[in-house]
Each structure stands twice: as C-alpha cells, then as structure tokens.
Motif scaffolding. Structure first.
Motif, PDB file in Angstrom:
ATOM      1  N   UNK A   1       0.879  -0.935  -0.363  1.00 37.38           N
ATOM      2  CA  UNK A   1      -0.047   0.104  -0.049  1.00 37.38           C
ATOM      3  C   UNK A   1       1.192   1.331   0.230  1.00 37.38           C
ATOM      4  N   UNK A   2       0.402   2.336  -0.943  1.00 36.30           N
ATOM      5  CA  UNK A   2       0.951   3.762  -0.352  1.00 36.30           C
ATOM      6  C   UNK A   2       0.307   4.696  -0.356  1.00 36.30           C
ATOM      7  N   UNK A   3       1.641   5.330   0.513  1.00 38.92           N
ATOM      8  CA  UNK A   3       0.743   6.722   0.924  1.00 38.92           C
ATOM      9  C   UNK A   3       0.450   7.499   0.519  1.00 38.92           C
ATOM     10  N   UNK A   4      -0.610   8.538   1.054  1.00 42.11           N
ATOM     11  CA  UNK A   4      -1.097   9.647   0.204  1.00 42.11           C
ATOM     12  C   UNK A   4       0.422  10.695  -0.483  1.00 42.11           C
ATOM     13  N   UNK A   5       1.266  10.496   0.772  1.00 41.73           N
ATOM     14  CA  UNK A   5       2.355  11.362   0.171  1.00 41.73           C
ATOM     15  C   UNK A   5       3.658  10.936  -0.377  1.00 41.73           C
ATOM     16  N   UNK A   6       3.666  10.110  -0.310  1.00 42.24           N
ATOM     17  CA  UNK A   6       4.459   9.315  -1.778  1.00 42.24           C
ATOM     18  C   UNK A   6       4.182   8.604  -2.962  1.00 42.24           C
ATOM     19  N   UNK A   7       5.376   8.160  -3.435  1.00 39.12           N
ATOM     20  CA  UNK A   7       5.131   7.646  -4.808  1.00 39.12           C
ATOM     21  C   UNK A   7       4.794   5.782  -4.726  1.00 39.12           C
ATOM     22  N   UNK A   8       4.832   5.519  -6.136  1.00 39.63           N
ATOM     23  CA  UNK A   8       4.436   3.930  -5.953  1.00 39.63           C
ATOM     24  C   UNK A   8       6.021   3.308  -5.715  1.00 39.63           C
ATOM     25  N   UNK A   9       6.962   4.737  -6.371  1.00 36.70           N
ATOM     26  CA  UNK A   9       8.640   3.871  -5.957  1.00 36.70           C
ATOM     27  C   UNK A   9       8.822   4.763  -4.295  1.00 36.70           C
ATOM     28  N   UNK A  10       8.592   5.518  -3.935  1.00 33.59           N
ATOM     29  CA  UNK A  10       8.615   5.584  -2.749  1.00 33.59           C
ATOM     30  C   UNK A  10       9.757   7.077  -2.555  1.00 33.59           C
ATOM     31  N   UNK A  11       9.181   7.622  -3.536  1.00 30.61           N
ATOM     32  CA  UNK A  11       9.156   9.778  -3.737  1.00 30.61           C
ATOM     33  C   UNK A  11       9.005  10.132  -2.694  1.00 30.61           C
ATOM     34  N   UNK A  12       8.673  11.435  -2.187  1.00 27.75           N
ATOM     35  CA  UNK A  12       8.233  11.989  -1.801  1.00 27.75           C
ATOM     36  C   UNK A  12       6.946  12.629  -2.585  1.00 27.75           C
ATOM     37  N   UNK A  13       5.935  12.848  -2.647  1.00 24.22           N
ATOM     38  CA  UNK A  13       5.359  13.938  -3.669  1.00 24.22           C
ATOM     39  C   UNK A  13       5.462  15.443  -3.232  1.00 24.22           C
ATOM     40  N   UNK A  14       5.557  16.345  -4.051  1.00 25.52           N
ATOM     41  CA  UNK A  14       5.854  17.768  -3.112  1.00 25.52           C
ATOM     42  C   UNK A  14       4.602  18.552  -3.818  1.00 25.52           C
ATOM     43  N   UNK A  15       3.075  18.791  -2.926  1.00 24.05           N
ATOM     44  CA  UNK A  15       2.171  19.681  -4.004  1.00 24.05           C
ATOM     45  C   UNK A  15       2.567  21.060  -3.793  1.00 24.05           C
ATOM     46  N   UNK A  16       1.501  21.807  -4.482  1.00 26.85           N
ATOM     47  CA  UNK A  16       1.752  23.790  -3.930  1.00 26.85           C
ATOM     48  C   UNK A  16       2.112  24.071  -2.522  1.00 26.85           C
ATOM     49  N   UNK A  17       3.318  25.138  -3.207  1.00 29.01           N
ATOM     50  CA  UNK A  17       3.292  25.656  -1.513  1.00 29.01           C
ATOM     51  C   UNK A  17       2.056  26.531  -1.532  1.00 29.01           C
ATOM     52  N   UNK A  18       2.711  26.344   0.116  1.00 28.33           N
ATOM     53  CA  UNK A  18       1.031  27.617   1.061  1.00 28.33           C
ATOM     54  C   UNK A  18       2.104  28.787   1.818  1.00 28.33           C
ATOM     55  N   UNK A  19       1.478  29.716   1.497  1.00 23.51           N
ATOM     56  CA  UNK A  19       1.898  30.935   2.339  1.00 23.51           C
ATOM     57  C   UNK A  19       0.997  31.501   2.968  1.00 23.51           C
ATOM     58  N   UNK A  20       1.317  31.202   4.556  1.00 22.64           N
ATOM     59  CA  UNK A  20       0.112  32.290   5.393  1.00 22.64           C
ATOM     60  C   UNK A  20       0.602  33.441   5.944  1.00 22.64           C
ATOM     61  N   UNK A  21       0.759  34.425   5.932  1.00 24.86           N
ATOM     62  CA  UNK A  21       1.281  35.620   7.059  1.00 24.86           C
ATOM     63  C   UNK A  21       0.135  36.425   7.661  1.00 24.86           C
ATOM     64  N   UNK A  22       0.692  36.301   8.863  1.00 27.13           N
ATOM     65  CA  UNK A  22      -0.512  36.821   9.853  1.00 27.13           C
ATOM     66  C   UNK A  22      -0.956  38.079   9.178  1.00 27.13           C
TER      67      UNK A  22
END
Length: 98
Positions: A1-22
């Motif tokens: 089973x593959x985690x939502x954060x990993x690709x089938x070959x075990x690499x980490x999936x990188x999503x869009x950068x999310x920036x929040x400033x106060x």
C-alpha cells in the motif's frame, strides 16, 4: 500500500507551496488600519463584535493585497474584536476604545 504522501517508488510527493502571513492590525486615533497579503486569493470578510454580538460585516473580495482603514471614532467606549476571515483562516484583533 502506498501512502498519499509517497509515489509508488517511495519518493515524496511535493504539492503546491502554501504561504500564510498574519495580517497587520493597528488602532490609533479612532482609526483601525489593517493589511493582509492574500496568497491564496481566498474570499475575505471582516467582522466586528461587541460582547460576542456581531455589529458590522464588510466583504473584502479576493484581491492579493488588502489595505483598509476603518473609522471607529463614533463607536461607544467599549471593548470590541475585529475578526478577519480569509477562506478557512481566521485572525482576531482586540480593540479597546477609551
């Protein structure tokens, strides 16, 4: 089973950068000034509360850079709270009018 954060070959999936400033709030001489960088271009609304009761609402749209100055000089001498909502984010600022 593959985690939502990993690709089938075990690499980490990188999503869009999310920036929040106060947001920046300042109250002086009866004027509330605030600014916010809306990186997500989310719908924004500011609410004012007195004793946990909503007394004012203003829609601010979805612009990236929001700068507002609101005249509060006619309000009673009390404690208030400004709450800025940007999408699901909430930012609170207490105001004491003396």
């Amino acid at each position: 089973m593959v985690s939502n954060d990993l690709t089938a070959d075990g690499r980490i999936k990188v999503g869009e950068e999310k920036t929040t400033l106060e947001p920046f709030f300042v109250y002086e001489a009866g004027i509330l000034k605030f600014s916010y960088l809306n990186f997500g271009k989310e719908d924004m609304t500011i609410y004012f509360y007195k004793n946990n009761e909503q007394i004012y609402t203003k829609s601010l749209g979805r612009d990236f850079n929001v700068q507002q100055a609101l005249d509060l000089s006619k309000l009673d001498k009390e404690a208030y709270e400004a709450v800025l909502y940007a999408g699901t984010k909430q930012f609170e600022y207490p105001i004491k009018i003396q």
